[in-house]
Scaffold this active site. Structure first.
Site, short mmCIF file in Angstrom:
data_model
loop_
_atom_site.label_atom_id
_atom_site.label_comp_id
_atom_site.label_asym_id
_atom_site.label_seq_id
_atom_site.Cartn_x
_atom_site.Cartn_y
_atom_site.Cartn_z
N VAL A 14 4.30 2.96 0.54
CA VAL A 14 3.92 4.20 1.05
C VAL A 14 2.90 4.16 1.51
O VAL A 14 2.72 5.26 2.82
CB VAL A 14 5.04 4.75 1.57
CG1 VAL A 14 6.66 4.79 1.96
CG2 VAL A 14 4.83 6.09 0.79
N LYS A 16 1.16 6.51 -1.34
CA LYS A 16 1.24 7.14 -2.85
C LYS A 16 -0.25 6.76 -3.03
O LYS A 16 -0.86 8.02 -2.66
CB LYS A 16 1.95 7.22 -3.32
CG LYS A 16 3.36 7.27 -2.85
CD LYS A 16 4.75 6.76 -4.45
CE LYS A 16 4.54 5.67 -5.03
NZ LYS A 16 4.85 4.63 -4.20
N LYS A 38 -1.85 8.16 -13.50
CA LYS A 38 -0.23 6.47 -12.60
C LYS A 38 0.36 7.05 -13.82
O LYS A 38 -0.91 5.72 -14.83
CB LYS A 38 -1.08 5.99 -12.21
CG LYS A 38 0.13 5.00 -11.67
CD LYS A 38 0.94 4.95 -10.24
CE LYS A 38 1.93 4.09 -10.10
NZ LYS A 38 2.43 3.69 -9.31
N GLY A 117 4.17 9.28 -8.79
CA GLY A 117 5.35 8.03 -9.75
C GLY A 117 5.01 6.55 -8.90
O GLY A 117 3.57 6.05 -9.60
N GLY A 119 6.89 3.63 -7.09
CA GLY A 119 8.49 3.75 -6.03
C GLY A 119 8.38 5.25 -5.80
O GLY A 119 8.06 6.18 -4.98
N1 LIG Z 1 -3.45 4.89 5.87
C1 LIG Z 1 -3.51 3.91 5.85
N2 LIG Z 1 -4.38 2.67 6.12
C2 LIG Z 1 -4.54 1.49 5.59
N3 LIG Z 1 -3.78 0.77 4.84
C3 LIG Z 1 -2.98 1.54 4.35
C4 LIG Z 1 -2.93 2.21 3.94
N4 LIG Z 1 -1.69 3.29 3.34
C5 LIG Z 1 -1.47 2.91 2.52
N5 LIG Z 1 -2.24 1.36 3.03
C6 LIG Z 1 -2.60 0.15 2.81
O1 LIG Z 1 -0.67 0.03 1.96
C7 LIG Z 1 -0.72 -1.17 0.87
C8 LIG Z 1 0.73 -0.02 -0.03
O2 LIG Z 1 -0.14 1.58 0.01
P1 LIG Z 1 -0.24 2.10 -1.63
O3 LIG Z 1 -0.55 1.46 -2.44
O4 LIG Z 1 -0.74 3.59 -1.33
O5 LIG Z 1 1.20 2.42 -1.98
P2 LIG Z 1 1.90 3.32 -3.17
O6 LIG Z 1 3.11 3.63 -2.11
O7 LIG Z 1 1.08 3.85 -3.81
O8 LIG Z 1 2.64 1.37 -3.72
P3 LIG Z 1 2.74 1.66 -5.11
O9 LIG Z 1 4.86 2.07 -4.66
O10 LIG Z 1 3.15 0.00 -5.11
O11 LIG Z 1 2.70 2.55 -6.45
C9 LIG Z 1 -1.86 -0.88 0.08
O12 LIG Z 1 -2.42 -2.43 0.44
C10 LIG Z 1 -2.42 -0.03 0.96
O13 LIG Z 1 -3.43 -0.42 1.18
MG LIG Z 2 0.31 3.48 -5.92
#
Ligand SMILES: Nc1ncnc2c1ncn2[C@@H]1O[C@H](COP(=O)(O)OP(=O)(O)OP(=O)(O)O)[C@@H](O)[C@H]1O
Ligand SMILES: [Mg+2]
Length: 247
Positions: A14, A16, A38, A117, A119
């Site tokens: 999402v 994070k 992390k 966290g 997920g």
């Molecule tokens: N505002 C945004 N604009 C463009 N791309 C985004 C944006 N937010 C997230 N993304 C893209 O969406 C994907 C998921 O984002 P991110 O890795 O931050 O999620 P996460 O919640 O940390 O995932 P995980 O549970 O794997 O840690 C990545 O490819 C990231 O580059």
């Molecule tokens: Mg992440």
């Protein structure tokens, strides 16, 4: 002890990591000694015979963190599945007390700490008794919840906040992430208000989708500036440090 938040989401992917890296970047620009960690990363990348926790690499790049990867991440596993399973598949086990001690040490050392966290809130870090929610509880950290902008997000966000509150974990705020330009339909427009009303938790910002941002590619064009301008980041800063404001 410094202040901190555990950054969780309504789901994996999402945003994070994007929001965590950007907030720490904003705070550091204002002179706050902020850091992001992390503690447990699954889906780590293999590079030059080493396992690299991608999220931490992104924090370092976006926020200009001087800390080593090992200072910002404790466990890393190859499989892109829940940490309890990723550890098992690598023949390892996540030790809850090690995770808690690792986070506490960082919390003691810095002014403002974001702990990402894995997920969502119910994801087991080591098994049924040690989830992301349990980590937040052990550390007495309030949550920051990252949510998607559109259809389905009311339910996911309200359930996430209710789960936290049922366990006595405070939720400091919700950040909606990834709103695509020109795609704000009725659901996207209504969601922040109804989510705030149903949870009693403030929506601290709506961050747009930025085409120049990719955790995987290590690109973050305009990310810190955008979060600085779209999120009420001051509301998350401890009052003692006297570095809020927009100057
Ligand atoms: N505002 C945004 N604009 C463009 N791309 C985004 C944006 N937010 C997230 N993304 C893209 O969406 C994907 C998921 O984002 P991110 O890795 O931050 O999620 P996460 O919640 O940390 O995932 P995980 O549970 O794997 O840690 C990545 O490819 C990231 O580059
Ligand atoms: Mg992440």
């Amino acid at each position: 002890m410094g202040r901190g938040y555990l950054v969780t989401g309504t789901d994996t992917g999402v945003g994070k990591t994007v929001i965590t890296a950007a907030l720490v970047g904003v705070w550091r620009r204002r002179g706050i000694d902020a850091v992001a960690i992390k503690p447990v990363q699954s889906g780590a990348i293999e590079a030059n015979g080493r396992l690299v926790p991608e999220d931490v690499v992104f924090y370092r790049h976006v926020a200009g963190l001087p800390q080593s990867i090992d200072e910002l991440n404790l466990y890393r596993f190859t499989s892109a599945v829940s940490p309890h399973l990723a550890a098992k598949l690598s023949g390892e086990r996540v030790e809850p007390s090690r995770v808690v001690d690792f986070c506490r040490e960082v919390l003691q050392r810095y002014e403002l700490v974001l702990v990402e966290g894995a997920g969502g809130l119910c994801v087991p870090l080591s098994g049924p008794d040690f989830t992301v929610a349990e980590l937040a509880r052990e550390l007495s950290l309030p949550l920051l919840v990252v949510a998607r902008p559109g259809l389905g997000s009311i339910n996911h966000t309200v359930l996430t906040v209710a789960y936290a509150q049922n366990r006595g974990i405070p939720v400091a705020g919700i950040i909606i992430n990834g709103l695509k330009a020109g795609e704000a339909g009725p659901a996207e427009k209504d969601n922040p208000g109804i989510i705030a009303a149903m949870t009693g938790v403030p929506v601290l910002g709506i961050v747009p989708y930025l085409p120049g941002v990719s955790v995987e590619e290590g690109s973050a064009d305009g990310l810190v500036e955008t979060v600085e301008n779209t999120v009420f980041w001051e509301d998350l800063v401890p009052r003692i440090c006297g570095c809020t404001g927009t100057g």
